[in-house]
Design a protein around this motif. Structure first.
Motif, short mmCIF file in Angstrom:
data_model
loop_
_atom_site.label_atom_id
_atom_site.label_comp_id
_atom_site.label_asym_id
_atom_site.label_seq_id
_atom_site.Cartn_x
_atom_site.Cartn_y
_atom_site.Cartn_z
N LEU A 189 0.05 -1.56 0.02
CA LEU A 189 0.20 -0.02 -0.03
C LEU A 189 0.88 1.18 -0.31
CD1 LEU A 189 -2.81 -1.34 2.67
CD2 LEU A 189 -2.73 -0.98 0.24
N GLY A 190 2.21 1.00 -0.32
CA GLY A 190 2.94 1.82 -0.59
C GLY A 190 2.99 3.06 1.31
N MET A 191 2.63 2.13 2.16
CA MET A 191 2.72 2.51 4.07
C MET A 191 4.37 2.13 4.35
SD MET A 191 -0.96 1.91 4.94
CE MET A 191 -0.83 3.17 6.60
N TRP A 192 5.38 2.95 4.24
CA TRP A 192 6.68 2.54 4.28
C TRP A 192 7.23 2.55 5.35
CZ3 TRP A 192 7.05 0.10 -0.54
CH2 TRP A 192 6.65 0.75 -1.58
N TYR A 193 7.05 3.50 5.34
CA TYR A 193 7.46 3.47 7.57
C TYR A 193 6.57 2.53 8.78
CZ TYR A 193 8.17 5.78 12.46
OH TYR A 193 8.46 6.16 13.32
N GLU A 194 5.17 2.92 8.21
CA GLU A 194 4.62 1.46 9.36
C GLU A 194 4.88 0.56 8.56
OE1 GLU A 194 3.26 4.63 7.03
OE2 GLU A 194 1.87 5.49 8.69
N ALA A 195 5.19 0.26 8.05
CA ALA A 195 5.95 -1.40 7.21
C ALA A 195 6.79 -1.68 7.94
CB ALA A 195 5.68 -1.37 5.53
N ALA A 196 7.69 -0.46 8.14
CA ALA A 196 8.70 -1.33 8.44
C ALA A 196 9.22 -1.67 10.05
CB ALA A 196 9.86 -0.06 7.85
N GLU A 197 8.79 -0.60 10.51
CA GLU A 197 7.81 -0.53 12.72
C GLU A 197 7.31 -2.48 12.43
OE1 GLU A 197 6.91 3.44 14.70
OE2 GLU A 197 5.35 2.33 13.48
N LEU A 198 6.15 -3.03 11.47
CA LEU A 198 5.90 -4.30 11.32
C LEU A 198 7.03 -5.18 11.02
CD1 LEU A 198 2.20 -4.17 9.94
CD2 LEU A 198 3.49 -4.14 12.51
N ILE A 199 7.89 -5.23 9.86
CA ILE A 199 8.65 -6.43 9.66
C ILE A 199 9.22 -5.85 10.97
CG2 ILE A 199 10.97 -6.92 8.33
CD1 ILE A 199 8.11 -7.16 6.86
N TRP A 200 9.77 -4.80 11.65
CA TRP A 200 10.96 -4.77 12.55
C TRP A 200 10.98 -5.60 13.77
CZ3 TRP A 200 16.24 -3.63 13.80
CH2 TRP A 200 16.18 -4.01 15.30
N ALA A 201 9.18 -4.92 14.12
CA ALA A 201 8.27 -6.54 15.12
C ALA A 201 9.00 -7.39 15.00
CB ALA A 201 7.67 -5.66 15.81
N SER A 202 8.65 -7.52 13.32
CA SER A 202 8.79 -8.94 13.46
C SER A 202 10.34 -9.88 13.38
CB SER A 202 8.45 -9.72 11.92
OG SER A 202 9.35 -9.04 10.87
N LEU A 203 10.83 -9.41 13.42
CA LEU A 203 12.53 -9.82 13.67
C LEU A 203 12.78 -9.44 15.16
CD1 LEU A 203 14.67 -7.17 11.20
CD2 LEU A 203 15.10 -9.73 10.98
N VAL A 204 12.13 -8.88 15.63
CA VAL A 204 12.70 -8.76 17.27
C VAL A 204 11.60 -10.15 18.18
CG1 VAL A 204 11.55 -8.36 19.81
CG2 VAL A 204 12.64 -6.43 17.83
N GLY A 205 10.45 -10.62 16.93
CA GLY A 205 9.80 -12.08 17.52
C GLY A 205 11.10 -13.29 17.10
N TYR A 206 11.24 -13.53 15.38
CA TYR A 206 12.33 -14.04 15.39
C TYR A 206 13.48 -14.78 15.84
CZ TYR A 206 9.47 -14.32 10.99
OH TYR A 206 8.24 -14.84 10.55
N PHE A 207 14.01 -13.45 17.06
CA PHE A 207 14.88 -13.21 17.74
C PHE A 207 14.90 -14.13 19.00
CE2 PHE A 207 17.45 -10.72 14.27
CZ PHE A 207 18.17 -10.95 14.34
N LYS A 208 13.36 -14.04 18.99
CA LYS A 208 13.18 -14.02 20.57
C LYS A 208 13.13 -15.54 20.68
CE LYS A 208 10.47 -10.05 23.13
NZ LYS A 208 9.23 -9.88 23.46
N LEU A 209 12.75 -16.24 19.48
CA LEU A 209 13.28 -17.89 20.06
C LEU A 209 13.65 -18.31 20.87
CD1 LEU A 209 10.92 -18.14 16.18
CD2 LEU A 209 10.75 -18.11 18.65
N PRO A 210 13.57 -19.58 21.04
CA PRO A 210 15.00 -20.62 21.91
C PRO A 210 15.67 -20.11 20.86
CG PRO A 210 13.05 -21.61 22.07
CD PRO A 210 12.61 -19.97 21.73
N GLN A 211 15.71 -21.08 19.95
CA GLN A 211 16.50 -21.13 18.88
C GLN A 211 16.16 -19.58 17.62
OE1 GLN A 211 19.62 -22.61 18.52
NE2 GLN A 211 19.71 -23.44 20.43
N PRO A 212 17.07 -18.64 17.58
CA PRO A 212 16.63 -17.94 15.98
C PRO A 212 15.62 -18.55 14.61
CG PRO A 212 17.86 -17.28 17.53
CD PRO A 212 18.33 -18.50 17.76
N ASP A 213 14.83 -18.11 14.44
CA ASP A 213 14.39 -19.03 13.36
C ASP A 213 14.92 -18.06 12.01
OD1 ASP A 213 12.77 -19.17 11.13
OD2 ASP A 213 11.50 -18.70 11.70
#
Length: 424
Positions: free
Chosen positions: A207-231
Motif C-alpha cells: 500500500l506504500g505505507m513504508w514507515y508503518e510497514a518497516a515498524e511491523l517488519i522490525w517487530a517480526s524480526l524481534v519475534g524471530y530473535f526471541k525464539l529459543p533458537q532464532p528462526d
C-alpha cells in the motif's frame, strides 16, 4: 515431480473423493483399507516420521533442517523441497487414500507437509479447497497455523488485503489460537505472531505505507530473535522485506525510523543511507538463507540494485562510485552462481530473477568499462531470454513446452555468463 498437470490431476482426484464423502455417496471397504496401507508403506521412513510429527502438532510450520540449528552437518544443508519433490506423487496418492478411509488426521498432516511445496508451484488454491473440505468432514481435525496463514498469503497475492488482514489480526489477537490446534511450546505462539506481523508488514508495503510497514517488519524480526533458537528462515525473509522498504521509503521516513527509540540498526555495518542499509540487510538475508538458492538470488539481486542506485545518487562520494559499482557487480555474479547449468528450474520467479541478474550485471560492466560489441551481444541475449519468459508466462503451453522454454532461458543465461567473463 515437476509436472504441474499431473499434480493438478491428482489434486482433482482428492477433491472428488472428498466431495463423495461430504455428499454421503461413498463408504469404506476392505480394498480401500488395503490401498491406504499400501500407500503408507511406499513412503520412506523420514517422510513417515515428518507426517507423525505433523499429526502430533510438534511445530506450527514445517521446519527446514537448517532453520534453527547453529552448527550444521552435511545432512542439514538440504531443503524439504528436494525430499518432497521426489515423493510428491506418493504423498498425493496417500492423501487421496487417507480421505477415502476417512483418516482426516493423516490427510490434514499430508496437506500440512506439502502445503509449502504446492505454493511454490502455484497449486495452493486446490490444496486449500481440500483443507476446507477436510474441516467440513471432520471439524475437530486440527488445521495448522501454516495452512491457515497460507490463505492470508494467497489473499495478499490476489489483492484481497482485507481478507488477509482479518485472518492475520485474528491470529495475533487470539495469541495464535486456531481451532483445535495445540501448541507444543509457548514459543511457537511467538513464531506464529512474528509471521503474521511479517505478512501485515508486507501488506502495508504493497500500500506504500513504508514507515508503518518497516515498524511491523522490525517487530517480526524481534519475534524471530526471541525464539529459543532464532528462526534463520524468518529472519532472512524479514530482512529481505526490510531492504525493499528502505529502498522505497523517502529520506525523511528513513531518518525517523532510524532514530526511533525502539529501533536499533547497529547490526547493519552501514546504516548512514537507506540504500546502504538495504544492501546490508540483503547481505545478511543471503547469509541466513544460504541453503535456499532462490532466497539467495532474490537477496543479492536487491543488494546489487541498491548499490547501483546509491552509486548514481548525489550522496555517493565520487571517489567511491567505482567501489560500489564493483560491489554491485559481485552481488549479481553471486546470484548467477546459485544454480549450476544442469539444475532444472520451473519457477517463473526464479527465471525472472536470473534474467534480471544477467541484465544488471551487463549494465554494471557497461558503466565500469564502457560500451562494447560483446556487451551489445549480451544485451541481445537478455532480451531474447525475456521474450521466452513472456511466452513461458502467458501462453499457457503444455508442461513439456514450458520445460523446454525454461531450459532455453537458462542456456541463454549461461551464454551471458561466459561472454561477461571475457569482458575485461
Amino acid at each position: 515431480m515437476n509436472n504441474q498437470n499431473a499434480v493438478a490431476a491428482l489434486l482433482r482426484e482428492c477433491e472428488r473423493a472428498l466431495d463423495a464423502l461430504l455428499s454421503a455417496k461413498a463408504g469404506t471397504g476392505e480394498e480401500d483399507e488395503r490401498e491406504y496401507r499400501r500407500c503408507q508403506a511406499l513412503l520412506p521412513e523420514d517422510l513417515r516420521t515428518l507426517l507423525e510429527e505433523a499429526k502430533e502438532m510438534k511445530w506450527p510450520f514445517v521446519p527446514e533442517k537448517w532453520q534453527y540449528k547453529q552448527d550444521l552437518g552435511p545432512e542439514d544443508k538440504t531443503n524439504l523441497q528436494d525430499m518432497i519433490s521426489a515423493r510428491l506423487p506418493d504423498l498425493l496418492v496417500y492423501l487421496k487414500a487417507s480421505i477415502v478411509v476417512r483418516d482426516c488426521a493423516t490427510a490434514s498432516a499430508v496437506v500440512f507437509l506439502i502445503d509449502r511445496f504446492l505454493y511454490w508451484i502455484d497449486a495452493s488454491g486446490k490444496l486449500l479447497r481440500i483443507a476446507k473440505g477436510l474441516h467440513r468432514l471432520h471439524p475437530s481435525a486440527p488445521i495448522s497455523p501454516q495452512v491457515l496463514i497460507r490463505q492470508a498469503r494467497l489473499a495478499v497475492n490476489t489483492g484481497k488485503l482485507l481478507k488477509a488482514e482479518y485472518i492475520l489480526s485474528s491470529l495475533i489477537n487470539d495469541n495464535g489460537a486456531t481451532g483445535t490446534w495445540r501448541y507444543a511450546e509457548g514459543s511457537d505462539r511467538i513464531l506464529v505472531q512474528a509471521v503474521c506481523l511479517q505478512i501485515r508488514g508486507q501488506i502495508l508495503q504493497k500500500l506504500g505505507m513504508w514507515y508503518e510497514a518497516a515498524e511491523l517488519i522490525w517487530a517480526s524480526l524481534v519475534g524471530y530473535f526471541k525464539l529459543p533458537q532464532p528462526d534463520k528462515k524468518g529472519i532472512a525473509t524479514s530482512l529481505g522485506f526490510m531492504a525493499d522498504i528502505f529502498a522505497s521509503m523517502n529520506e525523511q521516513d528513513y531518518a525517523r525510523f532510524k532514530t526511533n527509540a525502539d529501533i536499533d540498526l547497529s547490526f547493519l555495518q552501514e546504516s548512514g543511507h537507506r540504500l546502504l542499509s538495504a544492501a546490508e540487510a540483503c547481505k545478511l538475508a543471503a547469509a541466513y538463507s544460504q541453503y535456499t538458492p532462490l532466497f539467495v538470488l532474490t537477496a543479492v539481486n536487491i543488494r546489487g540494485m541498491c548499490l547501483l542506485s546509491y552509486s548514481h545518487s548525489k550522496d555517493c562520494p565520487p571517489e567511491k562510485r567505482e567501489f560500489y559499482l564493483s560491489e554491485a557487480k559481485e552481488s549479481f555474479e553471486i546470484g548467477l552462481l546459485t544454480k549450476d547449468d544442469q539444475s532444472p528450474i520451473t519457477s517463473k520467479q526464479e527465471l525472472h530473477s536470473f534474467i534480471k541478474a544477467a541484465f544488471c550485471l551487463a549494465t554494471v560492466h557497461r558503466w565500469l568499462h564502457g560500451e562494447s560489441r560483446e556487451l551489445r551481444e549480451v544485451g541481445q541475449l537478455c532480451r531474447e531470454a525475456l521474450g521466452k519468459l513472456h511466452s513461458y508466462s502467458i501462453s499457457f503451453p503444455e508442461e513439456e513446452e514450458k520445460g523446454k522454454l525454461a531450459k532455453e532461458i537458462m542456456s541463454l543465461i549461461t551464454s551471458v555468463k561466459k561472454r561477461l567473463r571475457a569482458v575485461v
